[in-house]
Design a protein around this motif. Structure first.
Motif, mmCIF file in Angstrom:
data_model
loop_
_atom_site.group_PDB
_atom_site.id
_atom_site.type_symbol
_atom_site.label_atom_id
_atom_site.label_comp_id
_atom_site.label_asym_id
_atom_site.label_seq_id
_atom_site.Cartn_x
_atom_site.Cartn_y
_atom_site.Cartn_z
ATOM 1 N N LYS A 126 -11.933 10.163 -2.378
ATOM 2 C CA LYS A 126 -10.612 10.601 -1.883
ATOM 3 C C LYS A 126 -9.570 10.434 -2.987
ATOM 4 O O LYS A 126 -9.490 9.392 -3.628
ATOM 5 N N ARG A 127 -8.766 11.460 -3.157
ATOM 6 C CA ARG A 127 -7.732 11.428 -4.211
ATOM 7 C C ARG A 127 -6.398 11.015 -3.583
ATOM 8 O O ARG A 127 -5.930 11.634 -2.632
ATOM 9 N N ILE A 128 -5.811 9.945 -4.115
ATOM 10 C CA ILE A 128 -4.658 9.314 -3.460
ATOM 11 C C ILE A 128 -3.411 9.293 -4.352
ATOM 12 O O ILE A 128 -3.496 9.025 -5.551
ATOM 13 N N ILE A 129 -2.268 9.585 -3.721
ATOM 14 C CA ILE A 129 -0.969 9.408 -4.395
ATOM 15 C C ILE A 129 -0.304 8.181 -3.782
ATOM 16 O O ILE A 129 -0.218 8.076 -2.556
ATOM 17 N N VAL A 130 0.150 7.263 -4.616
ATOM 18 C CA VAL A 130 0.810 6.062 -4.107
ATOM 19 C C VAL A 130 2.302 6.122 -4.448
ATOM 20 O O VAL A 130 2.692 5.952 -5.608
ATOM 21 N N LEU A 131 3.117 6.387 -3.440
ATOM 22 C CA LEU A 131 4.575 6.362 -3.627
ATOM 23 C C LEU A 131 5.062 4.958 -3.325
ATOM 24 O O LEU A 131 4.759 4.417 -2.262
ATOM 25 N N GLY A 132 5.792 4.374 -4.259
ATOM 26 C CA GLY A 132 6.219 2.979 -4.084
ATOM 27 C C GLY A 132 5.140 2.026 -4.561
ATOM 28 O O GLY A 132 4.937 0.951 -3.991
ATOM 29 N N ALA A 133 4.444 2.424 -5.640
ATOM 30 C CA ALA A 133 3.295 1.644 -6.139
ATOM 31 C C ALA A 133 3.694 0.246 -6.593
ATOM 32 O O ALA A 133 2.893 -0.692 -6.524
ATOM 33 N N THR A 134 4.946 0.093 -7.058
ATOM 34 C CA THR A 134 5.368 -1.199 -7.605
ATOM 35 C C THR A 134 5.863 -2.166 -6.522
ATOM 36 O O THR A 134 6.249 -3.291 -6.824
ATOM 37 N N GLY A 135 5.855 -1.716 -5.267
ATOM 38 C CA GLY A 135 6.327 -2.572 -4.178
ATOM 39 C C GLY A 135 5.206 -3.393 -3.556
ATOM 40 O O GLY A 135 4.063 -3.383 -4.029
ATOM 41 N N SER A 136 5.556 -4.080 -2.472
ATOM 42 C CA SER A 136 4.597 -4.954 -1.800
ATOM 43 C C SER A 136 3.425 -4.155 -1.204
ATOM 44 O O SER A 136 2.256 -4.477 -1.434
ATOM 45 N N ILE A 137 3.740 -3.097 -0.466
ATOM 46 C CA ILE A 137 2.662 -2.264 0.089
ATOM 47 C C ILE A 137 1.901 -1.566 -1.039
ATOM 48 O O ILE A 137 0.665 -1.511 -1.039
ATOM 49 N N GLY A 138 2.647 -1.063 -2.025
ATOM 50 C CA GLY A 138 2.020 -0.344 -3.134
ATOM 51 C C GLY A 138 1.005 -1.200 -3.874
ATOM 52 O O GLY A 138 -0.127 -0.767 -4.129
#
Ligand code: NDP
Ligand code: MG
Length: 388
Positions: free
Chosen positions: A2-14
């Protein structure tokens, strides 16, 4: 894969999401990452996950990334979130930025017929009715909730049919200040509000947990995600955060999802649904160690976040967007030391009282209501000095 985009990667969820991806080996590939101010961490993540695209919030960050990765496509500013969501070659968009700034990216992800793993609850609160209409127009798009309560409800709902649902019971830890009364809350400091008993999260949501506005946002989020009306959504304080939420069906059966309080679980589920994947990151829940599960009513007298959210939700239309925007600014002012903790509720209530409802028919309308509310709060409270 699966190809994933992580928006907010530098945050807690990210960062939790990247740990899930790191542990899953070949199952997932990171296509794009977004960070905003923390470009140092973003750079480390780029080195490890080798995405094809990146979005960053500052010119300095842009330059540093460009210097090290001259061939990478880099977007600058908030607009970058939207640009990433509009890419074609991906499967899942994890929306994990903080605040209403995440709305447009989610909208583009839906128009792109993708799976949105949605952590950014502000999107569903401010623009829920519009997002739901859009989901009807793009039937291949889907939202899988990442918020732990909503992931729990989503999983519990698999235990029956929609028409058999009697009520949703959202659990709340009660936050940092559980048990305190108004007098004590007048003087609390930012550091106090940031000490959450069970969950480690970003600053904004931790303050929201302390005020129980987070639970209020979650009530509206649940209403929009699951189409259950407000009279059939309850909130129950459960300080151990073991039961993440429950669904009561018409035969009075209650189905709940339990687990250790770790966001990697709902994040992974949003990636793998309808399948589950082995979890090698943390230990299972130890019932003997937990030993007791307790429940209490919300103290609405002291913590008005839930009650105000019901009011906003029941008013409908643009009111939840006002509730959210007023709270975002109030939290920012509280963190800057400009207002006392309890003023957060005053700001939300006053913003709602003066607002004239409009239909949420487009992202532009959400943005206009959001901006008007913010401007009003800044103009009235932005210059405060400390307690009010
Ligand atoms: P954080 O504050 O830890 O992270 C926020 C992320 O968004 C960071 O990557 C930050 O970048 C980025 N960001 C902030 N402002 C902007 C902006 N204006 N434009 C673009 N990107 C921006 O938040 P959390 O991870 O705690 O929360 C993210 C979302 O998930 C929120 O909506 C929250 O309510 C929800 N959520 C969080 C949970 C948790 O356990 N943390 C649980 C359930 C829901 P940078 O840091 O580089 O500036
Ligand atoms: Mg939650």
């Amino acid at each position: 894969m699966k190809r994933i985009i992580v928006l907010g990667a530098t945050g807690s969820i990210g960062t939790n999401a990247l740990e899930v991806i790191r542990n899953a080996g070949e199952k997932f590939k990171v296509v794009a990452l977004s960070g905003y101010k923390n470009h140092k961490l973003l750079l480390e993540q780029i080195r490890e996950f080798a995405p094809e695209y990146v979005a960053v919030g500052t010119e300095e960050g842009y330059k540093e990334i460009k210097a090290e990765f001259p061939n990478m496509k880099i977007f600058l500013g908030e607009e970058g979130l939207r640009e990433l969501a509009m890419l074609k070659d991906y499967d899942i968009l994890l929306s994990a930025v903080s605040g209403a700034v995440g709305i447009e990216a989610t909208v583009e992800g839906i128009k792109n017929s993708k799976r949105i793993a949605l952590a950014n609850k502000e999107t569903m609160v401010a623009a829920g009715s519009y997002i739901n209409r859009l989901l009807g127009e793009y039937p291949k798009a889907e939202i899988i909730p990442v918020d732990s309560e909503h992931s729990a409800i989503f999983q519990s709902l698999l235990g029956g049919k929609k028409k058999e649902v009697e009520k949703i019971i959202i659990t709340a830890s009660g936050g940092t200040f559980r048990g305190k009364k108004k007098e004590e809350l007048k003087k609390v400091k930012v550091e106090d509000a940031l000490r959450h008993p069970n969950w480690s999260m970003g600053k904004k949501i931790t303050i929201d947990s302390s005020s129980l506005v987070n639970k209020g946002l979650e009530v509206i989020e649940a209403h929009e995600l699951f189409g259950v009306d407000y009279d059939h959504i309850d909130v129950l304080v459960h300080p151990q955060s073991v039961i993440h939420s429950m669904v009561q069906f018409n035969d009075k059966s209650v189905i709940a999802q339990l687990g250790v309080p770790d966001m990697k679980l709902p994040i992974q589920y949003a990636f793998t649904y309808p399948k589950r994947a082995a979890n090698t990151i943390f230990e299972a829940l130890d019932f003997i160690k937990v030993s007791t599960l307790t429940f209490e009513r919300v103290d609405d007298e002291t913590f008005r976040g839930v009650e105000l959210a019901y009011k906003a939700g029941k008013a409908g239309k643009s009111m939840p967007a006002v509730f959210n925007a007023a709270n975002e600014v109030a939290v920012e002012l509280f963190m800057k030391g400009k207002i006392g903790f309890l003023v957060i509720y005053e700001i939300i209530e006053e913003s709602m009282d003066r607002h004239e409802l409009v239909e949420i028919d487009s992202v532009e309308t959400v943005k206009r209501v959001d901006k008007e509310t913010r401007n009003w709060v800044y103009s009235k409270y932005g210059k405060c000095k400390g307690e009010k």
